[in-house]
Design a protein around this motif. Structure first.
Motif, short mmCIF file in Angstrom:
data_model
loop_
_atom_site.label_atom_id
_atom_site.label_comp_id
_atom_site.label_asym_id
_atom_site.label_seq_id
_atom_site.Cartn_x
_atom_site.Cartn_y
_atom_site.Cartn_z
N GLN A 31 0.84 -1.20 0.00
CA GLN A 31 0.00 0.00 0.00
C GLN A 31 0.87 1.25 0.00
O GLN A 31 0.55 2.24 -0.67
N ASP A 32 1.99 1.20 0.71
CA ASP A 32 2.94 2.32 0.70
C ASP A 32 3.55 2.50 -0.69
O ASP A 32 3.76 3.63 -1.16
N ASN A 45 -4.67 2.55 -4.44
CA ASN A 45 -4.12 1.94 -5.64
C ASN A 45 -3.53 0.55 -5.38
O ASN A 45 -2.81 0.01 -6.21
N PHE A 46 -3.84 -0.01 -4.22
CA PHE A 46 -3.46 -1.40 -3.94
C PHE A 46 -4.67 -2.15 -3.42
O PHE A 46 -5.43 -1.64 -2.61
N TYR A 47 -4.82 -3.40 -3.91
CA TYR A 47 -5.98 -4.23 -3.59
C TYR A 47 -5.54 -5.61 -3.12
O TYR A 47 -4.51 -6.14 -3.57
N LEU A 48 -6.34 -6.18 -2.25
CA LEU A 48 -6.21 -7.60 -1.93
C LEU A 48 -6.91 -8.38 -3.03
O LEU A 48 -7.99 -7.98 -3.48
N GLU A 49 -6.32 -9.47 -3.44
CA GLU A 49 -6.88 -10.26 -4.55
C GLU A 49 -7.34 -11.61 -4.02
O GLU A 49 -6.59 -12.32 -3.35
N ILE A 50 -8.59 -11.96 -4.30
CA ILE A 50 -9.14 -13.22 -3.83
C ILE A 50 -9.57 -14.05 -5.03
O ILE A 50 -10.14 -13.53 -5.99
N GLN A 51 -9.27 -15.36 -4.98
CA GLN A 51 -9.57 -16.26 -6.09
C GLN A 51 -10.20 -17.55 -5.56
O GLN A 51 -9.95 -17.95 -4.42
N ASP A 52 -11.02 -18.17 -6.39
CA ASP A 52 -11.58 -19.48 -6.06
C ASP A 52 -11.68 -20.30 -7.34
O ASP A 52 -12.64 -20.19 -8.09
N GLN A 53 -10.66 -21.07 -7.60
CA GLN A 53 -10.64 -21.94 -8.78
C GLN A 53 -10.75 -23.41 -8.40
O GLN A 53 -10.30 -24.30 -9.10
N GLY A 54 -11.34 -23.65 -7.21
CA GLY A 54 -11.54 -25.02 -6.76
C GLY A 54 -10.37 -25.59 -5.98
O GLY A 54 -10.37 -26.78 -5.66
N GLY A 96 -8.75 -1.92 5.84
CA GLY A 96 -9.49 -1.04 4.93
C GLY A 96 -8.97 -1.10 3.50
O GLY A 96 -9.23 -0.19 2.71
N ILE A 97 -8.24 -2.17 3.15
CA ILE A 97 -7.77 -2.35 1.78
C ILE A 97 -8.81 -3.20 1.05
O ILE A 97 -9.09 -4.32 1.47
N PRO A 98 -9.41 -2.70 -0.03
CA PRO A 98 -10.52 -3.43 -0.66
C PRO A 98 -10.07 -4.70 -1.37
O PRO A 98 -8.91 -4.83 -1.79
N LEU A 99 -11.01 -5.61 -1.52
CA LEU A 99 -10.80 -6.88 -2.21
C LEU A 99 -11.27 -6.79 -3.65
O LEU A 99 -12.29 -6.15 -3.94
N ILE A 100 -10.54 -7.45 -4.55
CA ILE A 100 -11.06 -7.70 -5.89
C ILE A 100 -11.08 -9.21 -6.11
O ILE A 100 -10.18 -9.93 -5.67
N ALA A 101 -12.13 -9.69 -6.76
CA ALA A 101 -12.25 -11.12 -7.07
C ALA A 101 -11.80 -11.34 -8.51
O ALA A 101 -12.30 -10.69 -9.42
N THR A 102 -10.84 -12.24 -8.69
CA THR A 102 -10.32 -12.52 -10.03
C THR A 102 -10.30 -14.01 -10.29
O THR A 102 -10.36 -14.82 -9.37
#
Length: 209
Positions: free
Chosen positions: A162-163, A169-178, A197-203
């Motif tokens: 984040q710094d 301009n920095f996100y936590l990334e979450i995935q679920d491919q099984g 307070g860092i938002p998540l994006i689902a990819t």
């Protein structure tokens, strides 16, 4: 229904890894009614012009990015034997970001290459303007620490990035491919989103059409 955009996607330019032919990719995206798509190949942006032109021709917004190899050494130019690396996803937000992406990937290939085109966090921080970062797949440093059960270390990694990229301009990334390993760390990612307070994006770590 909310619009979905693939932000973590490997084309044929992810050598020996991705299998998405760029023309077929933008045709598929258009057929699904999606209005934008990212190209985030491993360690390179060789396909940037091909991808940009093909997407524009189809009326699709192209998002240029890369899945970088970030070395664990402080200096990517230092002797690399035995050095390891982590994945990190970056997207160009604007022209400045694209120019920095060119600088970073060129530096990694010319001066940081050891099995993979690696870059240091220090160099990334010096050229992070105009870039958006996310924590990446299971091979990302943050997910690696969570998988090992090191929640506090993972939080420190998130704050460090984040710094580097700047708040927003920095996100936590979450995935679920099984994969069980992905499910194992999902609650920790949700917890980290709440606490930092860092938002998540689902990819989806897309390699195939």
């Amino acid at each position: 229904m909310a619009e979905f955009t693939h932000l973590h996607l490997h084309t044929e330019y992810s050598l020996l890894d991705g299998a998405c032919d760029i023309k077929k990719l933008v045709d598929r995206v258009a057929a699904l009614g999606q209005k934008s798509v990212a190209m985030t190949d491993h360690g390179n942006i060789y396909g940037a012009v091909h991808f940009f032109n093909a997407a524009k021709e189809k009326g699709i917004k192209p998002i240029l990015g890369c899945e970088l190899y970030v070395c664990k050494n402080e200096d990517h130019r230092a002797p690399a034997q035995g050095d390891d690396y982590n994945h990190l996803l970056v997207l160009a937000e604007n022209e400045e970001g694209y120019r920095n992406l060119i600088r970073i990937t060129s530096e990694a290939s010319l001066h940081g290459f050891y099995r993979k085109p690696r870059i240091s966090k220090r160099y990334l921080a010096e050229h992070s303007q105009g870039l958006i970062g996310s924590s990446g797949c299971l091979s990302g440093e943050l997910c690696e620490e969570l998988t090992a059960g090191h929640y506090d270390k993972a939080k420190a990694v998130a704050l460090e990035y984040q710094d580097i990229f700047g708040r927003g301009n920095f996100y936590l990334e979450i995935q679920d491919q099984g994969l069980e390993a992905e499910r194992k760390i999902q609650n920790d990612l949700f917890r980290m989103e709440r606490e930092l307070g860092i938002p998540l994006i689902a990819t989806n770590d897309s390699h195939y059409l």
